[in-house]
Design a protein around this motif. Sequence first.
Motif, PDB file in Angstrom:
ATOM      1  N   LYS A  26       3.101  -4.026  -8.727  1.00 15.07           N
ATOM      2  CA  LYS A  26       1.965  -4.849  -8.272  1.00 15.07           C
ATOM      3  C   LYS A  26       0.855  -3.968  -7.681  1.00 15.07           C
ATOM      4  O   LYS A  26      -0.315  -4.151  -8.009  1.00 15.07           O
ATOM      5  CB  LYS A  26       2.491  -5.853  -7.239  1.00 15.07           C
ATOM      6  CG  LYS A  26       1.448  -6.717  -6.587  1.00 15.07           C
ATOM      7  CD  LYS A  26       2.077  -7.948  -5.960  1.00 15.07           C
ATOM      8  CE  LYS A  26       2.472  -7.776  -4.514  1.00 15.07           C
ATOM      9  NZ  LYS A  26       1.343  -7.664  -3.585  1.00 15.07           N
TER      10      LYS A  26
ATOM     11  N   SER B 236      -4.164  -7.817  -0.960  1.00 19.00           N
ATOM     12  CA  SER B 236      -4.608  -6.574  -1.613  1.00 19.00           C
ATOM     13  C   SER B 236      -5.939  -6.798  -2.306  1.00 19.00           C
ATOM     14  O   SER B 236      -6.856  -5.977  -2.203  1.00 19.00           O
ATOM     15  CB  SER B 236      -3.592  -6.110  -2.659  1.00 19.00           C
ATOM     16  OG  SER B 236      -2.350  -5.852  -2.070  1.00 19.00           O
TER      17      SER B 236
ATOM     18  N   ARG C 197       1.338   4.285   1.077  1.00 21.99           N
ATOM     19  CA  ARG C 197       1.415   4.472  -0.380  1.00 21.99           C
ATOM     20  C   ARG C 197       0.117   5.088  -0.906  1.00 21.99           C
ATOM     21  O   ARG C 197      -0.978   4.705  -0.467  1.00 21.99           O
ATOM     22  CB  ARG C 197       1.746   3.153  -1.073  1.00 21.99           C
ATOM     23  CG  ARG C 197       0.735   2.069  -0.908  1.00 21.99           C
ATOM     24  CD  ARG C 197       1.271   0.722  -1.380  1.00 21.99           C
ATOM     25  NE  ARG C 197       2.264   0.214  -0.452  1.00 21.99           N
ATOM     26  CZ  ARG C 197       3.091  -0.806  -0.711  1.00 21.99           C
ATOM     27  NH1 ARG C 197       3.043  -1.421  -1.855  1.00 21.99           N
ATOM     28  NH2 ARG C 197       3.965  -1.204   0.185  1.00 21.99           N
TER      29      ARG C 197
ATOM     30  N   ARG D 188       8.399 -12.975  -0.977  1.00 27.60           N
ATOM     31  CA  ARG D 188       9.476 -12.035  -0.614  1.00 27.60           C
ATOM     32  C   ARG D 188      10.570 -12.706   0.219  1.00 27.60           C
ATOM     33  O   ARG D 188      11.726 -12.285   0.194  1.00 27.60           O
ATOM     34  CB  ARG D 188       8.904 -10.807   0.085  1.00 27.60           C
ATOM     35  CG  ARG D 188       7.984 -10.009  -0.838  1.00 27.60           C
ATOM     36  CD  ARG D 188       7.837  -8.561  -0.465  1.00 27.60           C
ATOM     37  NE  ARG D 188       6.631  -8.009  -1.067  1.00 27.60           N
ATOM     38  CZ  ARG D 188       6.546  -7.564  -2.329  1.00 27.60           C
ATOM     39  NH1 ARG D 188       7.603  -7.581  -3.110  1.00 27.60           N
ATOM     40  NH2 ARG D 188       5.399  -7.094  -2.785  1.00 27.60           N
TER      41      ARG D 188
ATOM     42  N   GLN E  44      -4.054  -0.779   2.058  1.00 27.86           N
ATOM     43  CA  GLN E  44      -5.168  -1.642   1.624  1.00 27.86           C
ATOM     44  C   GLN E  44      -6.453  -1.245   2.347  1.00 27.86           C
ATOM     45  O   GLN E  44      -7.522  -1.172   1.725  1.00 27.86           O
ATOM     46  CB  GLN E  44      -4.839  -3.110   1.899  1.00 27.86           C
ATOM     47  CG  GLN E  44      -3.677  -3.615   1.051  1.00 27.86           C
ATOM     48  CD  GLN E  44      -3.189  -4.988   1.461  1.00 27.86           C
ATOM     49  OE1 GLN E  44      -3.704  -5.600   2.400  1.00 27.86           O
ATOM     50  NE2 GLN E  44      -2.183  -5.490   0.769  1.00 27.86           N
TER      51      GLN E  44
ATOM     52  N   ARG F 158      -9.676  -5.703  10.175  1.00 30.51           N
ATOM     53  CA  ARG F 158      -9.273  -4.331   9.849  1.00 30.51           C
ATOM     54  C   ARG F 158     -10.119  -3.706   8.727  1.00 30.51           C
ATOM     55  O   ARG F 158     -10.238  -2.508   8.640  1.00 30.51           O
ATOM     56  CB  ARG F 158      -7.774  -4.299   9.506  1.00 30.51           C
ATOM     57  CG  ARG F 158      -7.393  -5.262   8.413  1.00 30.51           C
ATOM     58  CD  ARG F 158      -5.884  -5.286   8.164  1.00 30.51           C
ATOM     59  NE  ARG F 158      -5.111  -5.734   9.313  1.00 30.51           N
ATOM     60  CZ  ARG F 158      -3.799  -5.640   9.397  1.00 30.51           C
ATOM     61  NH1 ARG F 158      -3.097  -5.103   8.426  1.00 30.51           N
ATOM     62  NH2 ARG F 158      -3.163  -6.070  10.465  1.00 30.51           N
TER      63      ARG F 158
HETATM   64  C1  S3P Z   1      -0.111  -2.835  -0.402  1.00 31.25           C
HETATM   65  C2  S3P Z   1      -0.044  -2.382   0.886  1.00 31.25           C
HETATM   66  C3  S3P Z   1       0.788  -3.034   1.913  1.00 31.25           C
HETATM   67  C4  S3P Z   1       1.842  -3.926   1.278  1.00 31.25           C
HETATM   68  C5  S3P Z   1       1.283  -4.812   0.226  1.00 31.25           C
HETATM   69  C6  S3P Z   1       0.663  -3.996  -0.891  1.00 31.25           C
HETATM   70  C7  S3P Z   1      -0.993  -2.128  -1.355  1.00 31.25           C
HETATM   71  O1  S3P Z   1      -0.042  -3.819   2.752  1.00 31.25           O
HETATM   72  O2  S3P Z   1       2.491  -4.696   2.265  1.00 31.25           O
HETATM   73  O3  S3P Z   1       2.281  -5.642  -0.328  1.00 31.25           O
HETATM   74  O4  S3P Z   1      -0.864  -2.339  -2.581  1.00 31.25           O
HETATM   75  O5  S3P Z   1      -1.813  -1.320  -0.904  1.00 31.25           O
HETATM   76  P1  S3P Z   1      -0.865  -3.188   3.994  1.00 31.25           P
HETATM   77  O6  S3P Z   1      -1.952  -2.334   3.458  1.00 31.25           O
HETATM   78  O7  S3P Z   1      -1.377  -4.381   4.743  1.00 31.25           O
HETATM   79  O8  S3P Z   1       0.161  -2.416   4.777  1.00 31.25           O
END
Ligand code: S3P
Length: 433
Positions: free
Chosen positions: A26, A99, A196, A392, A171, A130
Amino acid sequence: MSTTTHERIIRPARNILGTLRLPGDKSISHRYALLGAFAEGRSRFSNFSTGADCASTLACMQALGAKVRKLEDGRIEIEGVAGRVMPANHPLDCGNSGSTMRMISGLLAPQQGTFTLIGDESLSRRPMERIRKPLAEMGANLTLTDGHAPVTILGAPLHAIDFTTPIPSAQVKTCVLLAGLQTEGATVVREALRTRDHSELALRAFGATLTRSIDSITINGPQKLHAIEAAVPGDISSAAFFFCAAALFPNSALILDGIGLNPTRAALLDVLTTLGARIAVLQLEEVHSELVGTVQITTDESGLRSTEVSGSQAAQLIDELPVLAAIGPYTSGGIRIRDAKELRVKESDRIALVARNLRAMGAEVEEFEDGLDIPGGQTLHGAVIDSGGDHRIAMAFSIAALRAEGETLIQGAESAAISFPEFFDLLDLVAER
Ligand code: S3P
């Protein structure tokens, strides 16, 4: 999201056996959709996410002038807008997808035009300050409604900033990078906990230059993006439900093919190893700098031990914590989760809902502001689960139900389609009854 809710009955299983290949990640699909739609040229993606969230991103980018179509072989083709979107004459509907809303805001803030972003009930409750804060620092004109959606953006040229993210959020990081991509000068994003890094890898794949240090990313704008062809790796956060299911039973053997193994996403494999499962990576390759591999999980009679997830591991495992918590009662020593208060502002308050649903199944659990203590050695019984419309939660408790005594009824089971429409069918395929 649709207002009709569906229920699913989950019967206990004896074991998990088989081989699966899962739909595309995703997070990566969102980024490929955004960047492909913004780039110059025609991109094509195979194994694109089948979830409703990524369809929201595609629909928004289509409304902004990108041409999106599904090819006969299943690939998604996107003809990009070459760096200049068309102002949409209606609000852009981000559905259930945080996202989409957060990342697209960064893409639109430096563009010409006025844009309104809306979402469903759950998304309209989620914090957007944010992203407003760093974008406002860049000079953007972005208004929220009480800190939430609807978001209105009056696009204008921005100036580069040096920004430290106060909360670990990929995000938010991506939002600032997408604004920086279109902004004169060096935009820097610093993060205390590494989140990530799909945006960094995807931006490079689409031809952008950025520099990375251990805790920062610098992008010098403006830069142009160029179309790519790519295969999206299988979603490791979807795989998590099956790994955890397999971990619950002695003598499980499950192979997942073509799964994304980006190190910023793969912490679950370490946690399951600590708990006592045996994980083997049978094959590994790199596609557009994303690691993709075949993973085998096997278990033996000795069962699951105990573990604690906190600090940077909690941030990296944020989407997998509900299912990890849901298998906690079946470990011998329990699972302790801390530093995860972000769980409270996801599609639902995931700490509260996990605690409530575990209790409904007869488990003992202690709730903290930033986590949960789930003692091990417990026997659970089937119950009625309130998913709260959160994909989830619906999937996590379908996994807990596999080892409960009696049947479990999942309310709001249709929410699984937000990230993983095939979930229940694939579970039926590998769960031995
Ligand atoms: C995501 C970042 C995470 C995650 C979300 C997907 C992304 O959120 O929980 O399901 O694809 O960058 P946050 O950026 O709020 O931590």
